[in-house]
Design a protein around this motif. Structure first.
Motif, mmCIF file in Angstrom:
data_model
loop_
_atom_site.group_PDB
_atom_site.id
_atom_site.type_symbol
_atom_site.label_atom_id
_atom_site.label_comp_id
_atom_site.label_asym_id
_atom_site.label_seq_id
_atom_site.Cartn_x
_atom_site.Cartn_y
_atom_site.Cartn_z
ATOM 1 N N UNK A 334 0.824 -1.200 0.000
ATOM 2 C CA UNK A 334 0.000 0.000 0.000
ATOM 3 C C UNK A 334 0.866 1.263 0.000
ATOM 4 N N UNK A 335 1.930 1.268 0.786
ATOM 5 C CA UNK A 335 2.809 2.436 0.860
ATOM 6 C C UNK A 335 3.480 2.707 -0.478
ATOM 7 N N UNK A 336 3.920 1.658 -1.157
ATOM 8 C CA UNK A 336 4.567 1.829 -2.460
ATOM 9 C C UNK A 336 3.578 2.387 -3.480
ATOM 10 N N UNK A 337 2.374 1.844 -3.475
ATOM 11 C CA UNK A 337 1.385 2.268 -4.468
ATOM 12 C C UNK A 337 0.901 3.693 -4.233
ATOM 13 N N UNK A 338 0.972 4.173 -2.996
ATOM 14 C CA UNK A 338 0.524 5.532 -2.703
ATOM 15 C C UNK A 338 1.675 6.531 -2.645
ATOM 16 N N UNK A 339 2.888 6.042 -2.844
ATOM 17 C CA UNK A 339 4.054 6.921 -2.767
ATOM 18 C C UNK A 339 4.103 7.822 -3.996
ATOM 19 N N UNK A 340 4.190 9.125 -3.771
ATOM 20 C CA UNK A 340 4.222 10.098 -4.867
ATOM 21 C C UNK A 340 5.545 10.835 -4.809
ATOM 22 N N UNK A 341 6.497 10.391 -5.652
ATOM 23 C CA UNK A 341 7.832 10.984 -5.557
ATOM 24 C C UNK A 341 7.868 12.418 -6.071
ATOM 25 N N UNK A 364 12.230 0.344 -4.016
ATOM 26 C CA UNK A 364 11.157 -0.360 -3.311
ATOM 27 C C UNK A 364 10.391 -1.278 -4.255
ATOM 28 N N UNK A 365 10.130 -0.797 -5.467
ATOM 29 C CA UNK A 365 9.408 -1.613 -6.463
ATOM 30 C C UNK A 365 10.231 -2.847 -6.827
ATOM 31 N N UNK A 366 11.532 -2.633 -7.051
ATOM 32 C CA UNK A 366 12.400 -3.756 -7.397
ATOM 33 C C UNK A 366 12.460 -4.798 -6.305
ATOM 34 N N UNK A 367 12.549 -4.338 -5.058
ATOM 35 C CA UNK A 367 12.590 -5.263 -3.923
ATOM 36 C C UNK A 367 11.288 -6.048 -3.814
ATOM 37 N N UNK A 368 10.155 -5.370 -3.955
ATOM 38 C CA UNK A 368 8.856 -6.042 -3.832
ATOM 39 C C UNK A 368 8.687 -7.084 -4.939
ATOM 40 N N UNK A 674 -3.419 -12.760 -3.176
ATOM 41 C CA UNK A 674 -3.045 -12.183 -4.470
ATOM 42 C C UNK A 674 -2.176 -10.942 -4.292
ATOM 43 N N UNK A 675 -2.519 -10.101 -3.323
ATOM 44 C CA UNK A 675 -1.771 -8.860 -3.110
ATOM 45 C C UNK A 675 -0.315 -9.135 -2.750
ATOM 46 N N UNK A 680 0.619 -7.600 -9.491
ATOM 47 C CA UNK A 680 1.660 -6.604 -9.721
ATOM 48 C C UNK A 680 1.310 -5.323 -8.978
ATOM 49 N N UNK A 681 2.329 -4.541 -8.687
ATOM 50 C CA UNK A 681 2.109 -3.258 -8.024
ATOM 51 C C UNK A 681 1.363 -2.305 -8.947
#
Length: 683
Positions: A334-341, A364-368, A674-675, A680-681
């Motif tokens: 959830x944090x990755x998907x809501x992160x706005x760089x 973070x995306x690569x790690x997930x 599934x999440x 996928x993110x």
């Protein structure tokens, strides 16, 4: 001739240039000689200045070149932390082995690692560097003699950390005690004594608590900052009194603020989260804060349609998933998907907080994504193991492979915790099969036969099985125990097989007791039911073996300690009560008793179902408070990573039983599966 013709004219010209006349015929020879000496001196001075200027020019050019390629001396402290990074494809090996080699080659005779020999004023820096290097060597099990020399240096100079006259690296009082704690957790033998270790840990606590206890105005005046500071300090084991949040115990503390005027719900979210971190039953301040903040948040989403704005989603998430029912990996997603760089913040003017945010998001995306690929491979291997053990041929058994794996992957999410994840998942699969076997799948003779196989552990007894079902179940558990014992032996230098057998035997006996109660229509007392039910809920084979694979060495002293047993009893009792509340209707139809129905019976049916369930929920809340206090308490026998595993299981139980019996439901937890594993993110 030098004194006639052109030569004379030339010298005369240079003389004028230098401000003197070489051939002033009006002066005496002595006077002319004196003038000549002065001229020569001036020439020499000029030449010296020109030489100095050349040297300065060379130095400037040299500095320019050096600034293009900045060179820093090797830092033992930084090198050691880099040396501890594991290789991405093999977590048993260092990623930067040249850093490890540097440590091995650069220890001083006195056992220390240091940058410069500037004497005792930098002793604290030497201690930090030395301990970091020793930790790196310990992590990769190399440099035994280096470790011994380093430990001797640390122990002989440990008193210096309390000397306020010495220069301290930034954050020393926080970082160094943390490193000591890490050293103890990884099994590094530091002959310091409990008193000395306690005094070292007190440095860290005093440093972190100082601002809070001194009521730093910047912290206590702002609701969000106060709430976050309180929650982070308390959840990291610091003895922080909730009385310091007393100024926020009424809703007016928000309504009368600028955030209240602007209807900014972020402070309410933070204070709501802080109110959930109760460690004591009588923390009325937190109870009051929880009451008004939850009401405001519920009003926020009930009076307005849920939008896609981040703040609306945060309010919804905070209410649906309290911190004790929120799995780590779901929150990460959830944090990755809501992160706005590229998010713009408005203070006195607009600005983007950090230029590195885009890189942070990519990392973070690569790690997930990497973890998800690992999870899918592990899930595939687990599916093969189920078929290999023939567990899929047991028609009575629920197939809960994905749910069992979800509970492990969502909390033990790091790639290096693979063994703990697999142990957790296999145990969950086996306990589900055994639970169904005792509930519906086996005859009384089959149940007794299975218990006897583990009770006697007799080779002759194993040659003949009462039925194929008994054989499949026994061989699966037996093989799994041997597998775990083999993997744990090099980690703990002892055979844990007897411990694992005792765990399973305890479970089977408790399930046998429940089966007899049901078959004989016996009604146990509440005390008898809860004592047995805490074991029959089947968390023992899931949590306890996994403790051997989360890092610290588990000794006989730890598994026999009251603290170890007490935490297991607390989380198991909570699981039993949660299951009873959600399964009351179903189990009543099956003729089973549980803590809800026993409460009603013991009251002479004067207690309603709603009242009985309310009593059970209050017991669950009290257990949560007691368990969290034990988990966060410092200086206990059970290592912190192990205590945290009990808390992770508690969170899993709350998630599964939040709305219904999520474990028994075929669809309730599918979205979570599934999440964490498949989807996928959404970025």
């Amino acid at each position: 001739m030098l004194l006639s013709g052109q030569g004379s004219i030339s010298l005369s010209w240079h003389g004028k240039l230098w401000g003197v006349s070489f051939y002033d015929h009006g002066k005496s020879r002595a006077s002319r000689n004196q003038s000549m000496k002065g001229c020569i001196s001036d020439v020499q001075s000029l030449m010296d200045r020109e030489s100095s200027l050349c040297r300065m020019t060379d130095s400037i050019e040299k500095i320019k070149q050096q600034l293009k390629y900045v060179h820093m001396t090797a830092s033992p402290y930084d090198t050691a932390w880099v040396a501890m990074v594991p290789h991405p494809s093999s977590h048993q090996d260092p990623c930067f082995d040249h850093c490890l080699n540097w440590i091995l080659q650069n220890q001083h005779e006195n056992g220390s690692w240091e940058n410069y020999n500037f004497g005792p004023s930098l002793l604290k820096d030497q201690l930090s560097s030395t301990l970091a290097c020793v930790l790196a060597l310990k992590k990769w099990s190399c440099g035994e003699e280096h470790i011994k020399k380093g430990v001797r240096f640390l122990v002989s100079n440990i008193g210096s950390i309390f000397d306020e006259q010495l220069t301290s690296p930034i954050g020393f009082n926080i970082i160094f005690p943390g490193m000591i704690k890490l050293a103890i957790e990884v099994g590094l033998k530091l002959p310091l004594g409990d008193t000395a270790v306690g005094e070292i840990f007190s440095l860290q606590k005093l440093e972190l608590q100082s601002c809070w206890l001194e009521r730093d105005e910047q912290i206590i005046s702002d609701m969000s900052t106060s709430a976050m500071a309180f929650r982070l300090l308390r959840m990291n084991g610091y003895d922080i009194s909730s009385d310091l949040l007393m100024k926020f115990e009424e809703a007016s503390s928000f309504h009368d603020s600028m955030q209240g005027y602007l209807r900014d719900m972020r402070p309410v979210i933070e204070i709501y989260k802080a109110s959930q971190t109760k460690l004591f039953l009588n923390e009325d301040v937190l109870n009051k804060i929880n009451s008004w903040s939850s009401i405001l948040l519920k009003e926020e989403i009930s009076t307005k349609p849920i939008s896609t704005k981040p703040i609306s989603q945060e309010v919804k998430f905070a209410l649906e998933f309290p911190f004790y029912a929120n799995l780590d990996r779901l929150e990460h997603k959830r944090s990755i998907e809501q992160f706005n760089f590229g998010k713009i913040r408005i203070l006195k003017t607009s600005h983007i907080p950090c230029s590195a945010n885009e890189d942070v998001l990519k990392l973070a995306i690569g790690d997930f994504n990497n973890c998800q690929s690992i999870y899918r491979v592990e899930l595939k291997d687990l599916n093969s193991w189920v078929k290999q053990c023939k567990l899929d041929q047991l028609q009575f058994a629920r197939q809960k492979l994905t749910y069992c794996y979800l509970s492990g992957a969502a909390t033990l999410f790091s790639p290096e915790l693979s063994e703990a994840r697999i142990s957790w998942s296999k145990s969950g699969i086996l306990t589900t099969v055994v639970d169904d076997f005792f509930d519906v799948g086996g005859s009384i003779e089959e149940l007794e036969s299975l218990v006897a196989l583990f009770d006697k552990r007799d080779e002759k007894c194993r040659k003949e099985f009462y039925s194929e079902q008994v054989q499949i179940i026994y061989m699966a558990i037996h093989g799994y125990i041997n597998e775990l014992a083999t993997k744990a032996f090099p980690l703990h230098n002892r055979d844990i097989k007897d411990h694992l057998v005792k765990i399973w035997l305890s479970l089977l006996r408790s399930m046998m007791t429940e089966s007899r109660w049901q078959r004989n229509k016996s009604i146990p007392t509440m005390e008898e039911y809860m004592a047995n039910g805490a074991v029959s809920f089947a968390l023992g084979p899931i949590i306890l073996p996994a403790l051997y694979f989360v890092g610290p060495k588990i000794t006989e002293e730890i598994i026999k300690h009251e603290e170890y047993d007490h935490m297991f009893r607390l989380v198991s009792t909570c699981g039993r009560l949660l299951n009873d509340v959600r399964g009351f209707g179903r189990e009543g139809k099956e003729g089973k008793l549980n803590s809800v129905s026993l409460r009603i019976l013991s009251s002479g049916n004067s207690l309603s179902i709603e009242e009985a369930e309310k009593d059970v929920k209050k017991s669950i809340e009290d257990i949560r408070t007691e368990l969290l206090e034990l988990v966060l308490k410092e200086g206990t026998t059970v290592p912190k990573p192990c205590k945290e595993l009990f808390w992770k299981m508690y969170k899993i139980l709350h998630l599964f039983y939040m709305n219904t019996d999520g474990f028994s439901s075929p669809k309730e937890m599918v979205s979570a599966v599934n999440a964490v594993i498949h989807d996928s993110l959404n970025v």
